[in-house]
Every structure is written in C-alpha cells, then in structure tokens.
Design a protein around this motif. Structure first.
Motif, PDB file in Angstrom:
ATOM      1  N   GLY A  45      52.180  33.476  49.827  1.00 39.95           N
ATOM      2  CA  GLY A  45      52.140  34.858  50.319  1.00 39.95           C
ATOM      3  C   GLY A  45      51.222  35.728  49.493  1.00 39.95           C
ATOM      4  N   GLY A  46      51.300  35.595  48.159  1.00 45.08           N
ATOM      5  CA  GLY A  46      50.419  36.372  47.293  1.00 45.08           C
ATOM      6  C   GLY A  46      48.970  35.988  47.454  1.00 45.08           C
ATOM      7  N   LEU A  47      48.702  34.682  47.558  1.00 40.67           N
ATOM      8  CA  LEU A  47      47.333  34.193  47.707  1.00 40.67           C
ATOM      9  C   LEU A  47      46.686  34.747  48.978  1.00 40.67           C
ATOM     10  CD1 LEU A  47      45.143  32.145  46.648  1.00 40.67           C
ATOM     11  CD2 LEU A  47      46.171  30.482  48.204  1.00 40.67           C
ATOM     12  N   VAL A  48      47.393  34.637  50.098  1.00 37.95           N
ATOM     13  CA  VAL A  48      46.840  35.108  51.377  1.00 37.95           C
ATOM     14  C   VAL A  48      46.728  36.632  51.394  1.00 37.95           C
ATOM     15  CG1 VAL A  48      47.228  35.220  53.867  1.00 37.95           C
ATOM     16  CG2 VAL A  48      47.687  33.093  52.632  1.00 37.95           C
ATOM     17  N   GLY A  49      47.771  37.306  50.912  1.00 37.20           N
ATOM     18  CA  GLY A  49      47.728  38.767  50.884  1.00 37.20           C
ATOM     19  C   GLY A  49      46.607  39.292  50.013  1.00 37.20           C
ATOM     20  N   GLY A  50      46.444  38.716  48.813  1.00 34.51           N
ATOM     21  CA  GLY A  50      45.367  39.154  47.927  1.00 34.51           C
ATOM     22  C   GLY A  50      43.993  38.901  48.506  1.00 34.51           C
ATOM     23  N   ALA A  51      43.826  37.744  49.164  1.00 40.12           N
ATOM     24  CA  ALA A  51      42.531  37.426  49.768  1.00 40.12           C
ATOM     25  C   ALA A  51      42.202  38.398  50.902  1.00 40.12           C
ATOM     26  CB  ALA A  51      42.534  35.989  50.280  1.00 40.12           C
ATOM     27  N   ALA A  70      44.604  48.250  41.460  1.00 43.70           N
ATOM     28  CA  ALA A  70      46.044  48.497  41.440  1.00 43.70           C
ATOM     29  C   ALA A  70      46.651  48.256  42.823  1.00 43.70           C
ATOM     30  CB  ALA A  70      46.320  49.926  40.977  1.00 43.70           C
ATOM     31  N   ALA A  71      45.941  48.705  43.871  1.00 37.74           N
ATOM     32  CA  ALA A  71      46.420  48.466  45.239  1.00 37.74           C
ATOM     33  C   ALA A  71      46.460  46.974  45.545  1.00 37.74           C
ATOM     34  CB  ALA A  71      45.519  49.192  46.231  1.00 37.74           C
ATOM     35  N   LEU A  72      45.457  46.244  45.101  1.00 38.15           N
ATOM     36  CA  LEU A  72      45.426  44.795  45.305  1.00 38.15           C
ATOM     37  C   LEU A  72      46.623  44.122  44.646  1.00 38.15           C
ATOM     38  CD1 LEU A  72      43.887  42.104  46.056  1.00 38.15           C
ATOM     39  CD2 LEU A  72      42.899  42.246  43.769  1.00 38.15           C
ATOM     40  N   CYS A  73      46.912  44.466  43.399  1.00 35.82           N
ATOM     41  CA  CYS A  73      48.035  43.856  42.686  1.00 35.82           C
ATOM     42  C   CYS A  73      49.360  44.192  43.358  1.00 35.82           C
ATOM     43  CB  CYS A  73      48.046  44.325  41.230  1.00 35.82           C
ATOM     44  SG  CYS A  73      46.670  43.713  40.233  1.00 35.82           S
ATOM     45  N   LEU A  74      49.526  45.446  43.750  1.00 36.11           N
ATOM     46  CA  LEU A  74      50.768  45.861  44.395  1.00 36.11           C
ATOM     47  C   LEU A  74      50.984  45.119  45.702  1.00 36.11           C
ATOM     48  CD1 LEU A  74      53.211  47.772  44.520  1.00 36.11           C
ATOM     49  CD2 LEU A  74      51.735  49.444  45.651  1.00 36.11           C
ATOM     50  N   LEU A  75      49.947  45.049  46.537  1.00 36.81           N
ATOM     51  CA  LEU A  75      50.081  44.393  47.830  1.00 36.81           C
ATOM     52  C   LEU A  75      50.186  42.878  47.690  1.00 36.81           C
ATOM     53  CD1 LEU A  75      47.599  46.569  49.908  1.00 36.81           C
ATOM     54  CD2 LEU A  75      50.082  46.451  50.168  1.00 36.81           C
ATOM     55  N   GLY A 134      47.576  36.355  44.114  1.00 34.74           N
ATOM     56  CA  GLY A 134      46.780  37.338  44.838  1.00 34.74           C
ATOM     57  C   GLY A 134      45.441  37.566  44.170  1.00 34.74           C
ATOM     58  N   LEU A 135      45.439  37.586  42.837  1.00 32.98           N
ATOM     59  CA  LEU A 135      44.195  37.722  42.085  1.00 32.98           C
ATOM     60  C   LEU A 135      43.313  36.489  42.254  1.00 32.98           C
ATOM     61  CD1 LEU A 135      45.438  39.376  38.769  1.00 32.98           C
ATOM     62  CD2 LEU A 135      44.320  40.464  40.721  1.00 32.98           C
ATOM     63  N   ILE A 136      43.942  35.320  42.346  1.00 27.09           N
ATOM     64  CA  ILE A 136      43.162  34.106  42.586  1.00 27.09           C
ATOM     65  C   ILE A 136      42.461  34.195  43.942  1.00 27.09           C
ATOM     66  CG2 ILE A 136      43.318  31.618  42.985  1.00 27.09           C
ATOM     67  CD1 ILE A 136      45.618  31.545  40.976  1.00 27.09           C
ATOM     68  N   GLY A 137      43.194  34.654  44.965  1.00 28.02           N
ATOM     69  CA  GLY A 137      42.581  34.839  46.280  1.00 28.02           C
ATOM     70  C   GLY A 137      41.450  35.852  46.243  1.00 28.02           C
ATOM     71  N   ALA A 138      41.672  36.946  45.506  1.00 28.15           N
ATOM     72  CA  ALA A 138      40.632  37.966  45.381  1.00 28.15           C
ATOM     73  C   ALA A 138      39.424  37.431  44.630  1.00 28.15           C
ATOM     74  CB  ALA A 138      41.202  39.187  44.653  1.00 28.15           C
ATOM     75  N   TRP A 139      39.654  36.614  43.619  1.00 34.43           N
ATOM     76  CA  TRP A 139      38.566  36.004  42.857  1.00 34.43           C
ATOM     77  C   TRP A 139      37.708  35.129  43.759  1.00 34.43           C
ATOM     78  CZ3 TRP A 139      39.296  31.243  39.219  1.00 34.43           C
ATOM     79  CH2 TRP A 139      38.103  30.974  38.556  1.00 34.43           C
TER      80      TRP A 139
END
Length: 288
Positions: A241-247, A165-170, A198-203
């Motif tokens: 922004g989402g990609l870098v932040g999620g990663a 949840a924190a990952l998605c929010l940020l 962001g999820l793609i970066g986390a993946w």
C-alpha cells in the motif's frame, strides 16, 4: 548523453537542453534552475551548500523538480519524522504495551481490560497515522529509520519540504488503509514501513523522471519485496500500500505540467486520499 543539437541537458531537468552553466561548478542549468549571482548564474546545489552567496537578495528562489523551494537543509522533514519516531519509541520502552495498545493499527477487536470494542472500524481513525510512527522492537526501529534517512535524503531535496511531507503522510496512510482493508480485524500492526516503501516508490519515479540508470532502483525494490514476502511477521499489505501510494503521489508531483502544476499536484494527492478513504470506509462497514 549529449543531444543531437550539441547542447547539454540541465543536470536537474534531463529533458531540457541549455547553453547556460553554473559559474562555480560549471554544471549545465536551465532557466528554471539558474539563480542570479554577482557574475553570471549559479545552480541550486551551489546556493544550497553556501557557495552561492553572491546572488542578489531578491533573486528568484530556486525550485525543486516538483516546483518547491530549494532549502538549505535537504533533510529537515526527514529529521523531524525520525525525531517523532524516536520519541514514540522511547515512550514505548518506558510505558510498555499501554502506548502500543492505544496507538497501533487494529481494525476491530474487543478489549477485555476496557470492556469495549476498539479499532479503526470503531471510530479510532487516528490509528491509521499513529501506527506509522510507532515501533516496539529495536531492530524494526533501526531498520526503518535507516531507510527513512537514506531514501528520504534522496527524495526530499527534489520535492521540497511541503510536497515531501505530503508524500510521507499519504504513503503512511495508504499503507495503513491497505493493511486495514485486507488484514484480519483483530490483527494489530505498527511501524514506518509504509512510509519507507512510499519513499522507495517515489525514488523509482524520481529516477525515471531524471532519466537516470534504473537498474539500482529496480534491484533495491526487488530485494525489498523479496524480504517482504519471505520474512515472517511482516505486514506485506502495508508495504505494498505504501509503495503504490508513494509512487502515485510522486508521479503526480513530478510529472505535473508547469502551467497547471499546483492544480495537478493537489488533484493527485486528493485522488490518493480519496482512494485511502474509500478503503477505510468499505472495510469499516464490513467489520461492523
């Protein structure tokens, strides 16, 4: 691949050798993953799927790669996010542009209907979050929800609900903050693309952490970026922004040393939040 010692590696922690296997599926499991059962130990997957009903009620809770609790429903937060997006999408279809005008991301613009200035720079910071769960077109909504369901289903079980949840929010906030920083002040934008990227970066970080084949992830990221920069009407700022932040958040969550896991994870999330805050404050000062 088997290590030189002859011991297999834990199927969830590829950097840990182990001689223990799940009594049900026989996958190798390390001490962090094994769960006491009536006979031997079981893996988190067997327990999550209901196969491991024989472990003691007070047995140690299984942990995800990031240190969260393994949940029976590995997509609960993803389902909640999709439900929120769906509710707002229906509201947009019913109420029309009124909902979009109130909740979309816009930096600084004059609203002749209200005879006032509106936007994030005018103090409406909530737009940084509400815009990430807001959609107007059917194709846009379906595409983002499909990405959230598929990639969220990969990432959420490995992080745990709170960290996910924190990952998605940020991720969403990072996408909004970067779009706010670089886009024209009167340009509105909306959509869950920042969260999805962001999820793609986390993946990508997760795949690297598990020492799995990176080629499918690299191909997917490449195709996603290609669509971002070639299709008209796309807020590439929110995607990047989402990609870098999620990663960044995922790296802090997945690579935090176990001895100081919580401190490092809080610090990583706090750092990304401060960066987002800095972008918002800087852009707000420039616009006003």
């Amino acid at each position: 691949m088997e290590p030189q010692s002859g011991l297999p590696r834990c199927y969830r922690h590829q950097d840990v050798e182990t001689g223990i296997r799940c009594t049900r599926c026989e996958k190798p499991i390390c001490p962090q993953c094994m769960i006491s059962a009536s006979v031997g130990f079981q893996c988190p997957d067997c327990v999550r799927n209901g196969s491991g009903t024989g472990h003691a009620p007070d047995a140690n809770q299984p942990r995800t790669l990031a240190g969260g609790r393994v949940a029976s429903d590995g997509r609960l937060i993803t389902k909640i996010l999709i439900a929120i997006n769906l509710a707002l999408f229906i509201a947009v279809q019913v109420a029309g542009d009124r909902v979009v005008d109130e909740l979309s991301l816009i930096g600084y613009a004059y609203n002749p209907a209200l005879a006032e200035v509106v936007g994030v720079a005018d103090g409406e910071w909530y737009r940084l979050i509400t815009s990430t769960v807001l959609h107007q077109e059917v194709a846009h909504f379906v595409f983002n929800m499909l990405g959230l369901w598929v990639i969220g289903g990969i990432v959420e079980p490995e992080l745990g609900r709170i960290r996910y949840a924190a990952l998605c929010l940020l991720s969403g906030l990072s996408g909004s903050a970067f779009a706010f920083l670089l886009s024209p002040g009167n340009q509105p934008s909306l959509g869950a693309s920042g969260v999805v990227f962001g999820l793609i970066g986390a993946w990508a970080v997760l795949t690297r952490r598990q020492r799995l084949d990176m080629r499918p992830v690299i191909l997917f990221v490449g195709l996603s970026l290609l669509l971002t920069f070639t299709r008209p009407g796309i807020s590439w700022e929110a995607h990047i922004g989402g990609l870098v932040g999620g990663a960044l958040v995922a790296y802090g969550l997945l690579h935090a040393p176990r001895a100081r896991r919580n401190v490092v994870q809080y610090a990583a999330c706090g750092l990304v939040l401060l960066i987002d805050l800095g972008m918002v404050l800087a852009r707000s000062a420039a616009l006003t």
